[in-house]
Scaffold this motif. Sequence first.
Motif, short mmCIF file in Angstrom:
data_model
loop_
_atom_site.label_atom_id
_atom_site.label_comp_id
_atom_site.label_asym_id
_atom_site.label_seq_id
_atom_site.Cartn_x
_atom_site.Cartn_y
_atom_site.Cartn_z
N ARG A 81 -1.00 -11.47 12.67
CA ARG A 81 -0.54 -11.07 11.34
C ARG A 81 -0.51 -9.55 11.22
O ARG A 81 0.45 -8.96 10.72
CB ARG A 81 -1.47 -11.66 10.29
N CYS A 82 -1.56 -8.91 11.70
CA CYS A 82 -1.65 -7.45 11.61
C CYS A 82 -0.55 -6.78 12.43
O CYS A 82 0.10 -5.84 11.96
CB CYS A 82 -3.02 -7.00 12.07
N LEU A 83 -0.31 -7.26 13.63
CA LEU A 83 0.72 -6.68 14.48
C LEU A 83 2.10 -6.87 13.86
O LEU A 83 2.94 -5.96 13.88
CB LEU A 83 0.68 -7.30 15.87
N ALA A 84 2.35 -8.05 13.28
CA ALA A 84 3.65 -8.30 12.65
C ALA A 84 3.86 -7.36 11.47
O ALA A 84 4.96 -6.84 11.26
CB ALA A 84 3.74 -9.76 12.20
N ALA A 85 2.79 -7.13 10.69
CA ALA A 85 2.90 -6.24 9.53
C ALA A 85 3.17 -4.80 9.98
O ALA A 85 3.98 -4.09 9.36
CB ALA A 85 1.62 -6.31 8.71
N LEU A 86 2.52 -4.36 11.05
CA LEU A 86 2.76 -3.01 11.55
C LEU A 86 4.16 -2.89 12.15
O LEU A 86 4.80 -1.84 12.01
CB LEU A 86 1.70 -2.64 12.58
N ARG A 87 4.64 -3.94 12.79
CA ARG A 87 5.99 -3.91 13.35
C ARG A 87 7.02 -3.71 12.24
O ARG A 87 8.03 -3.01 12.40
CB ARG A 87 6.29 -5.20 14.10
N GLU A 88 6.78 -4.32 11.08
CA GLU A 88 7.72 -4.18 9.97
C GLU A 88 7.86 -2.73 9.50
O GLU A 88 8.89 -2.34 8.96
CB GLU A 88 7.26 -5.05 8.79
N LEU A 89 6.83 -1.92 9.73
CA LEU A 89 6.87 -0.51 9.31
C LEU A 89 7.68 0.36 10.27
O LEU A 89 8.09 1.46 9.91
CB LEU A 89 5.46 0.06 9.21
N LEU A 90 7.90 -0.13 11.48
CA LEU A 90 8.53 0.69 12.51
C LEU A 90 10.05 0.55 12.49
O LEU A 90 10.59 -0.53 12.27
CB LEU A 90 8.00 0.28 13.89
N ALA A 91 10.70 1.67 12.75
CA ALA A 91 12.15 1.67 12.89
C ALA A 91 12.53 0.98 14.20
O ALA A 91 11.70 0.79 15.09
CB ALA A 91 12.66 3.11 12.86
N GLN B 182 0.82 -1.21 0.00
CA GLN B 182 0.00 0.00 0.00
C GLN B 182 0.85 1.27 0.00
O GLN B 182 0.38 2.34 0.37
CB GLN B 182 -0.95 0.00 1.21
N GLY B 183 2.10 1.12 -0.40
CA GLY B 183 2.96 2.28 -0.56
C GLY B 183 3.83 2.61 0.64
O GLY B 183 4.53 3.63 0.63
N PHE B 184 3.83 1.77 1.68
CA PHE B 184 4.65 2.02 2.85
C PHE B 184 5.99 1.30 2.72
O PHE B 184 6.09 0.27 2.05
CB PHE B 184 3.93 1.57 4.12
N GLU B 185 6.99 1.83 3.41
CA GLU B 185 8.31 1.24 3.40
C GLU B 185 8.64 0.66 4.77
O GLU B 185 8.28 1.24 5.80
CB GLU B 185 9.36 2.29 3.02
N ALA B 186 9.35 -0.46 4.76
CA ALA B 186 9.76 -1.08 6.02
C ALA B 186 10.67 -0.13 6.79
O ALA B 186 11.52 0.55 6.22
CB ALA B 186 10.47 -2.40 5.74
N GLY B 187 10.46 -0.07 8.12
CA GLY B 187 11.32 0.72 8.98
C GLY B 187 11.21 2.22 8.80
O GLY B 187 12.11 2.97 9.19
N SER B 188 10.08 2.69 8.25
CA SER B 188 9.96 4.11 7.90
C SER B 188 9.21 4.94 8.94
O SER B 188 9.02 6.14 8.75
CB SER B 188 9.25 4.26 6.56
N LEU B 189 8.78 4.34 10.05
CA LEU B 189 7.95 5.04 11.02
C LEU B 189 8.55 4.99 12.41
O LEU B 189 9.25 4.04 12.78
CB LEU B 189 6.54 4.42 11.07
N ASP B 190 8.23 6.02 13.21
CA ASP B 190 8.62 6.04 14.62
C ASP B 190 7.48 5.57 15.52
O ASP B 190 7.72 5.00 16.59
CB ASP B 190 9.02 7.47 15.04
N VAL B 191 6.24 5.83 15.10
CA VAL B 191 5.06 5.49 15.91
C VAL B 191 3.95 5.01 15.00
O VAL B 191 3.74 5.57 13.91
CB VAL B 191 4.55 6.73 16.70
N VAL B 192 3.27 3.97 15.43
CA VAL B 192 1.99 3.59 14.85
C VAL B 192 0.93 3.71 15.94
O VAL B 192 1.10 3.16 17.03
CB VAL B 192 2.00 2.16 14.28
N LEU B 193 -0.12 4.45 15.66
CA LEU B 193 -1.24 4.62 16.58
C LEU B 193 -2.46 3.93 15.98
O LEU B 193 -2.77 4.13 14.80
CB LEU B 193 -1.53 6.11 16.78
#
Length: 470
Positions: free
Chosen positions: A327-337, A303-314
Amino acid sequence: MTGTLTDTVLTALPGVTDWQLLPGGPQDILLVAGPPPAPRGTSAPGPDDARAVEDGDSAVLGTDPAALPAAMRHLDETALLTMARVLDRTRLFRDGGRPATDEILAALAVAPRHAWIVRRWLRTLTAENRLTRDPATGRHHSLDVPDRRDHARALRDLDAACRALGYPPAMTRFFRAAAERLPLLLQDRASLQEVLFPDGETGTAQGNYRDSAPSRWANHAAASLIAGQARHRPAGGPLRLLEAGAGVGGTTGTVLEALGDTPVDYLFTDVSPFFLRAARDTFGDRPGLRHALFDIQADPLTQGFEAGSLDVVLAANVLHNARHAGRCLAALRELLAPGGLLVMVESCQEHYQALTSMYLLMSPAPDEEGWFTDLREGQDRVFLTAEEWTRQLDAAGFDPLPVLPPDGHPLTAAAGQRVVAGRVRPHDGRPDPGRVRAALTDRLPPATRLPRVHAVDHIIRTTTPTGDPR
């Protein structure tokens, strides 16, 4: 595609010691885990946690916490009366009737996607001694039907209970309207969205997610944790924050206020364009605030996001909708630095009022083949407990933070609305999804669609309880 992913194909993948294959509609999902990290448990409370509790408490000054349990019980009692009145309309319980669950669903003409709600009613009324279920036959009898005047009086008295909980008058009207339309709502002949968002207005929903005392406390505590993350981040660059499923922005405003003049790249997202338009009207051109569509059920990397590109997910009042929480938590973790923070606001205990109102928004879509595929599978429930969320965070690769409000706090037992957070855990033993996909490519027939692969620290197996009424 699942048929091609046999045990032979999935055995001895690089770095993988355990795996779980999840059917995912057009594309399956593969969770892979390597050697588990050393046990660490929930982090001890720290200064940021204490500050979050203080900020939550400050947000509800003037609210009498001692009055909240009775007010919440009144809402639940009204819902119990409403359930019994609707069930009585079937006439199946009169003159000693002993209907089966399927007979009740048929008599109410319940849309298949909402059948789980009525099954939940039956269990709830039984637990509250308002209904009896014969364990040998699964049939129900002896429904305690309230007098029509008692039910009407309970609906009228919702005003005082809602005021005690901090709900605006619009929420009282919503609860009453949902109760009046409940048979039609269950049949999908009326839409709860039309009741919750009359004429496209979001004020009623904001009363639930922003204005009530439990929501104010949770939103301010969540915002405080995020502000703490901003204080501790390395110098340079804005705080990169994704709000998933932001909805009516009930938490957004509080977070933006807590961040103050902190430079932010704040991405407000939802699955519906309706909420993006409303957010633009509400928050205007706040510097650093962007808007985008985002579906928590799909892979963020597609969906256009990059791995490790975020500091916070709310994620406030949204992740319970995930068809597979892990699965959802693992996917969101991949987005976080590294060291990134996930903050959730979740209802961690069931309130009966939701069974006659908000739950109708949580049923699967009419064309959805499956529903939950995680630990909730086959249980006719939506919400996870705080302990279950903590375990899910740990398995997905987060170090769980203390759940807020803490046990013993006046709001904990009364409201059930909790702030559940976790920090990305460093773990070199986690499998590399890219290497796993490459190995699958070599093992599968050409043109086979590969599953989405997410690395986790542990696999939580699904167990389906037996004995539930069907």
